[in-house]
Write an enzyme that holds these catalytic residues in place. Sequence first.
Site, PDB file in Angstrom:
ATOM      1  N   ASP A  79      -1.225   1.025  -3.977  1.00  0.00           N
ATOM      2  CA  ASP A  79      -2.077   0.023  -4.624  1.00  0.00           C
ATOM      3  C   ASP A  79      -3.427   0.582  -5.042  1.00  0.00           C
ATOM      4  OD1 ASP A  79      -3.040   0.268  -2.021  1.00  0.00           O
ATOM      5  OD2 ASP A  79      -3.594  -1.840  -1.863  1.00  0.00           O
ATOM      6  N   ASP A  97      -6.041   1.837  -3.541  1.00  0.00           N
ATOM      7  CA  ASP A  97      -7.322   1.627  -2.870  1.00  0.00           C
ATOM      8  C   ASP A  97      -7.738   2.872  -2.087  1.00  0.00           C
ATOM      9  OD1 ASP A  97      -5.533   1.447  -0.761  1.00  0.00           O
ATOM     10  OD2 ASP A  97      -6.315  -0.436   0.026  1.00  0.00           O
ATOM     11  N   ASP A 126      -2.649   6.074  -3.515  1.00  0.00           N
ATOM     12  CA  ASP A 126      -1.544   5.428  -2.811  1.00  0.00           C
ATOM     13  C   ASP A 126      -0.984   4.303  -3.678  1.00  0.00           C
ATOM     14  OD1 ASP A 126      -3.723   3.731  -2.553  1.00  0.00           O
ATOM     15  OD2 ASP A 126      -3.207   3.095  -0.532  1.00  0.00           O
ATOM     16  N   SER A 156       0.816  -1.205   0.000  1.00  0.00           N
ATOM     17  CA  SER A 156       0.000   0.000   0.000  1.00  0.00           C
ATOM     18  C   SER A 156       0.859   1.269   0.000  1.00  0.00           C
ATOM     19  CB  SER A 156      -0.947  -0.035   1.200  1.00  0.00           C
ATOM     20  OG  SER A 156      -1.890   0.997   1.152  1.00  0.00           O
TER      21      SER A 156
END
Length: 459
Positions: free
Chosen positions: A252, A254, A250, A99
């Site tokens: 990834d 999400d 961010d 992340s």
Amino acid sequence: MKYFGTDGFRGEAGVTLTVEHAYRVGRYIGSIYAREGHRPRIVIGKDTRISGYMLENALVSGLTASGSDAYEMYVTTTPSISYMVRRKGFDCGIMISASHNPYFDNGIKLIDGAGFKLSADIEEQIEKYIDGELPDPPFAVRDAIGKCYDYSRGKDTYTDYLEAIVRESCEEAGRDVKTPFAGKTVALDLANGSAYKLAVQVFEDLGALVIPRNREPMGTNINRNCGSTHIDMLQQLVYDTGADVGFAYDGDADRCLAVDDEGNVIDGDHILYLCAGYLKKHGKLKDETVVTTVMSNIGLYKAFDDMDIRYERTPVGDKYVSENMEKNGYSIGGEQSGHIIFKEHAVTGDGILTSLMIMLAWLDAERPLSEMTSGLTIYPQLLKNVKVANKEAAMSDPDVILIADEVSDELGASGRLLLRESGTEPLIRVMVEAETEEMCSVNVERVIDVLKKKGHVVE
């Protein structure tokens, strides 16, 4: 648990998260979905970290050795894996990402067949297997050995879905369907991460003029002074280019934070305010309720009161927001960090989807984004983490409870104190919201002083 936390198995690649760990995760996951006449199908994605290659190959080796087929989407977003699991009926999904962490960390996120995070019970079994407390699953042999497939086309399925959400909404509103974002200039900070291609493609397909930055991943520059954790870069980009709006993701993708036309940051609380109002206007806000965490600003709740919107508070963590929404069927929920869930379209936070929903709310309002948050006053907020010898002892100390009650009573309806334990570290988090920064600082220190005087603080 030893390896898995609230967001998967995360650690420094090659140190606390190794190839052997990944292989054993793959071996166990590859075996638990096997049954007579069924070859498990597992879809895998990763972000742009250099360690993603080795972890991906180790996972695939483990999966196929246990008789499962692996479908590799390569660099993609976490929410795209969640979507593809549900859309195409995969047994489960795996996302390799840490992340917003620095590049040298990585993680393994496991997603069940419904698109949610895998149950803690299965994660606990995986931990036992990693530590040798459970026997090895049998190796697949002959034609039962798993195969590996290039599944890059899954990304097109996902982006087509996102674009369809926008076009269907615009069709309902009688707006241009082919290029609904025509005439809009959108700045994107892609964090050198998972969204570096997908977000640009979606916005350009929908007609926007895109100004992208941080879209040259090298394996070691993901999140480096960019993305949603360094929003000042996007603010500067919007200011320099005169963009109508900016979005930052961010690693990834999400999460999403935004910047309006005047350079103001639109965080998760602002997004909930904007999008809940939009959904309510169109009769899509289930039970007129929004799910927040206890960290949402008191100003958001006052604004919701004015809008006749109810709200629920969960503990910090997107999994708690998700659980509440799933249990009650609520339409929208999220965190200040920009992890927002739109239940009609997804079961997890999706940064690109969030940015598209902001765009729809903006188009619907037909006025500058900077004017759309005028009804939301964000109160000053100060959070300090205090290292303590024993969290439970500190939280149950009568004098600590007394000072917390005193501060809360004095703040009244014009502020609040939040005192809570960290779930992963020996810390007490002291947060105060009040009408001024000075009031925040004074009251945080009052609580910390008592923690120190009672001997709880570790210097």
